[in-house]
Motif scaffolding. Structure first.
Motif, PDB file in Angstrom:
ATOM      1  N   TRP A   1       0.842  -1.212   0.000  1.00  0.00           N
ATOM      2  CA  TRP A   1       0.000   0.000   0.000  1.00  0.00           C
ATOM      3  C   TRP A   1       0.869   1.250   0.000  1.00  0.00           C
ATOM      4  O   TRP A   1       0.621   2.187  -0.768  1.00  0.00           O
TER       5      TRP A   1
ATOM      6  N   ASP B   1      -7.347  -2.364   1.497  1.00  0.00           N
ATOM      7  CA  ASP B   1      -7.169  -2.561   0.063  1.00  0.00           C
ATOM      8  C   ASP B   1      -5.872  -1.860  -0.333  1.00  0.00           C
ATOM      9  O   ASP B   1      -5.782  -0.626  -0.251  1.00  0.00           O
TER      10      ASP B   1
ATOM     11  N   SER C   1      -6.233   1.279  -2.426  1.00  0.00           N
ATOM     12  CA  SER C   1      -6.995   2.430  -1.955  1.00  0.00           C
ATOM     13  C   SER C   1      -6.053   3.529  -1.490  1.00  0.00           C
ATOM     14  O   SER C   1      -5.005   3.268  -0.904  1.00  0.00           O
TER      15      SER C   1
ATOM     16  N   HIS D   1     -12.407   2.756   1.821  1.00  0.00           N
ATOM     17  CA  HIS D   1     -12.439   3.701   0.709  1.00  0.00           C
ATOM     18  C   HIS D   1     -13.239   4.930   1.123  1.00  0.00           C
ATOM     19  O   HIS D   1     -13.927   4.922   2.149  1.00  0.00           O
TER      20      HIS D   1
END
Length: 308
Positions: A18, A276, A279, A285
């Protein structure tokens, strides 16, 4: 400006994909932990981000990707403590983290990485003598790889006492006895000892009680002066320069029993299911009703005051 990553979770250990996506896309979104509908957008451009600060118990997942950090200044704290899985169920073995620390130092330099031996608590198993032996062994293993060691004694926040009800505060006599030993041992291995949020009670014995992430420390890591606006520390006793943090509470899967950033194991597991890597938010989100704002950002580098 300075971006912090480690006051709410451990991004290198659990969220490296991420984080790398955020660097590639050039921005990150951060929810206000106290008013979740408020979301702040930060640019992750070297034009405005002078330094990224990390605090981790496991830097290994990010080590193969340090080239992504080259455009930025960086400062790392790696926490290495001697507790077992009864206290730190998700933390890798000590020898593995020591080796990761040494590899990190070899790549970024000893002035850009510090060792945290905290929080310190005492019990029938983790006694003063236990801490003396453990600290001496680790300090010897890290000699030459860092010039700074940070300690703190456990703070009994409500989350801590709820998840670790048998823990007790460390009394002043024990703090002074262990603190003096740690100061001397750190010095013998080329390290300055900096207590974190402990006031000045160890200063007479040689500790540097001026803060563990001050502008001076960050300037040395950056190699340039920093003209930063005044900032408030994380706590009343904190003298460090703390700015925005891009992490989120209740997301660290080390699940340390003394952790102030996790409410419960269940909360962490639920949030990790919502993570995620694609994201812009660490968890979930954007939602209808979210209030998005762009942070004011500017470089604080004093290029005329370059340090040598």
């Amino acid at each position: 400006m300075i971006i912090n990553t480690g006051m709410r979770t451990d991004i290198p250990a659990f969220y490296t994909p991420w984080f790398l996506n955020r660097l590639r896309e050039g921005f990150v979104l951060v929810r206000n932990p106290y008013r979740p509908e408020q979301v702040t957008r930060y640019r992750l451009s070297p034009d405005v981000v002078d330094l990224i600060g990390f605090c981790t118990k496991d830097p290994e997942p990010l080590l193969p990707h340090l080239d992504a950090l080259e455009p930025y200044g960086q400062y790392w704290f790696v926490t290495i403590t001697p507790y077992g899985r009864d206290i730190e169920p998700g933390v890798p073995p000590v020898e593995r983290v020591l080796e990761s620390f040494r590899q990190l130092s070899d790549q970024v330099g000893a002035d850009r990485v510090g060792w945290r031996y905290d929080p310190i608590f005492l019990s029938d198993k983790y006694t003063l003598d236990f801490h003396r032996r453990a600290f001496a062994k680790m300090a010897e293993a890290l000699a030459g790889y860092t010039h700074a060691c940070v300690i703190s004694f456990i703070d009994l926040y409500p989350k801590v006492t709820r998840n670790f009800p048998e823990v007790l505060p460390v009394g002043r006599e024990d703090r002074l006895a262990l603190g003096q030993y740690i100061i001397q041992t750190a010095r013998a291995n080329g390290m300055v000892l900096r207590p974190c949020g402990e006031g000045s009670e160890l200063a007479p014995y040689g500790a540097d009680c001026g803060g563990c992430m001050t502008l001076g420390i960050l300037e040395k890591a950056l190699g340039e002066g920093i003209r930063a606006p005044k900032q408030r520390g994380a706590r009343k006793a904190c003298s460090c320069h703390i700015t925005c943090d891009i992490g989120a509470y209740d997301t660290c899967a080390h699940l340390c029993r003394y952790c102030y950033a996790n409410t419960s194991r269940e909360a962490v597991l639920q949030n990790r299911q919502r993570h995620d890597p694609r994201s812009p938010l660490l968890i979930g989100h954007l939602q209808p009703g979210d209030q998005l704002r762009q942070a004011h950002q500017e470089s604080w580098r004093d290029r005329q005051g370059r340090l040598f």
